[in-house]
Design a protein around this motif. Structure first.
Motif, mmCIF file in Angstrom:
data_model
loop_
_atom_site.group_PDB
_atom_site.id
_atom_site.type_symbol
_atom_site.label_atom_id
_atom_site.label_comp_id
_atom_site.label_asym_id
_atom_site.label_seq_id
_atom_site.Cartn_x
_atom_site.Cartn_y
_atom_site.Cartn_z
ATOM 1 N N SER A 116 -8.449 -47.229 1.842
ATOM 2 C CA SER A 116 -7.730 -46.900 0.510
ATOM 3 C C SER A 116 -8.805 -46.761 -0.747
ATOM 4 O O SER A 116 -7.557 -45.760 -0.963
ATOM 5 C CB SER A 116 -6.519 -49.184 0.814
ATOM 6 N N ASN A 145 -8.647 -38.437 -4.170
ATOM 7 C CA ASN A 145 -7.836 -37.522 -5.076
ATOM 8 C C ASN A 145 -8.422 -37.791 -6.912
ATOM 9 O O ASN A 145 -7.616 -37.322 -7.504
ATOM 10 C CB ASN A 145 -5.862 -38.734 -4.441
ATOM 11 N N ARG A 177 -11.668 -45.399 -0.656
ATOM 12 C CA ARG A 177 -11.392 -43.976 -0.258
ATOM 13 C C ARG A 177 -10.954 -43.183 -1.304
ATOM 14 O O ARG A 177 -11.189 -41.940 -0.928
ATOM 15 C CB ARG A 177 -12.196 -43.964 1.034
ATOM 16 N N ILE A 178 -9.604 -42.825 -0.252
ATOM 17 C CA ILE A 178 -8.589 -42.013 -0.330
ATOM 18 C C ILE A 178 -8.297 -42.160 -1.948
ATOM 19 O O ILE A 178 -8.497 -40.988 -2.386
ATOM 20 C CB ILE A 178 -7.294 -42.833 0.233
#
Length: 155
Positions: free
Chosen positions: A147, A154, A149-150
């Motif tokens: 989470s 973004n 890393r995501i």
């Protein structure tokens, strides 16, 4: 031979063009015959072809979501670039050209601070440098959660 030399050049060119056209039309007829036989063979056995393609291309709506977890083995052999970063700095080209053997370049990383582990340029973990059998390695001390890393992607 003397008959050919007696003919005007235009007649020879026309004769050569006619011979080439006859050869091309014979090749075209052979190619059309090959295509016609292939199409006839395909039309004679439509169930055989659809059975073969049905095994290769399945509708996406029928794929179960849980089967994608089993498909991870498809990507296990893809190579990635792993980098351990000690730190960074910015230099002017003037200073870069003055570097010589024994020069010290100051990095922004502090001594004892964890090193960043990047995979294809994306931070995935941090660790500390170790020496094993006279080779450098890294012991992972902190792994970035998916989470996090995501969230960083973004930005």
């Amino acid at each position: 031979m003397s008959d050919l030399n007696a003919k005007p050049a235009d007649e020879l060119t026309a004769a050569a063009a006619q011979v080439a056209a006859d050869a091309a039309s014979a090749e075209d007829e052979a190619a059309l015959a090959d295509w016609a036989s292939a199409l006839a063979e395909q039309n004679d056995n439509p169930s055989e072809i659809s059975a073969t393609t049905a095994g290769v291309f399945q509708p996406l709506s029928k794929v179960a979501p849980t089967s994608t977890r089993n498909d991870i083995e498809m990507i296990l052999d893809i190579p990635v670039q792993m980098t351990v970063e000690l730190g960074r700095t910015k230099l002017a080209i003037r200073n870069l050209l003055q570097l010589a053997q024994g020069s010290v370049v100051e990095l922004d990383g502090m001594a004892g601070e964890p090193m960043d582990v990047l995979v294809n340029g994306c931070l995935i973990a941090q660790g500390e440098v170790v020496v094993v059998n006279d080779k450098f390695g890294i012991r992972l001390t902190d792994i970035i959660t998916p989470s996090e890393r995501i969230r960083k992607l973004n930005r």
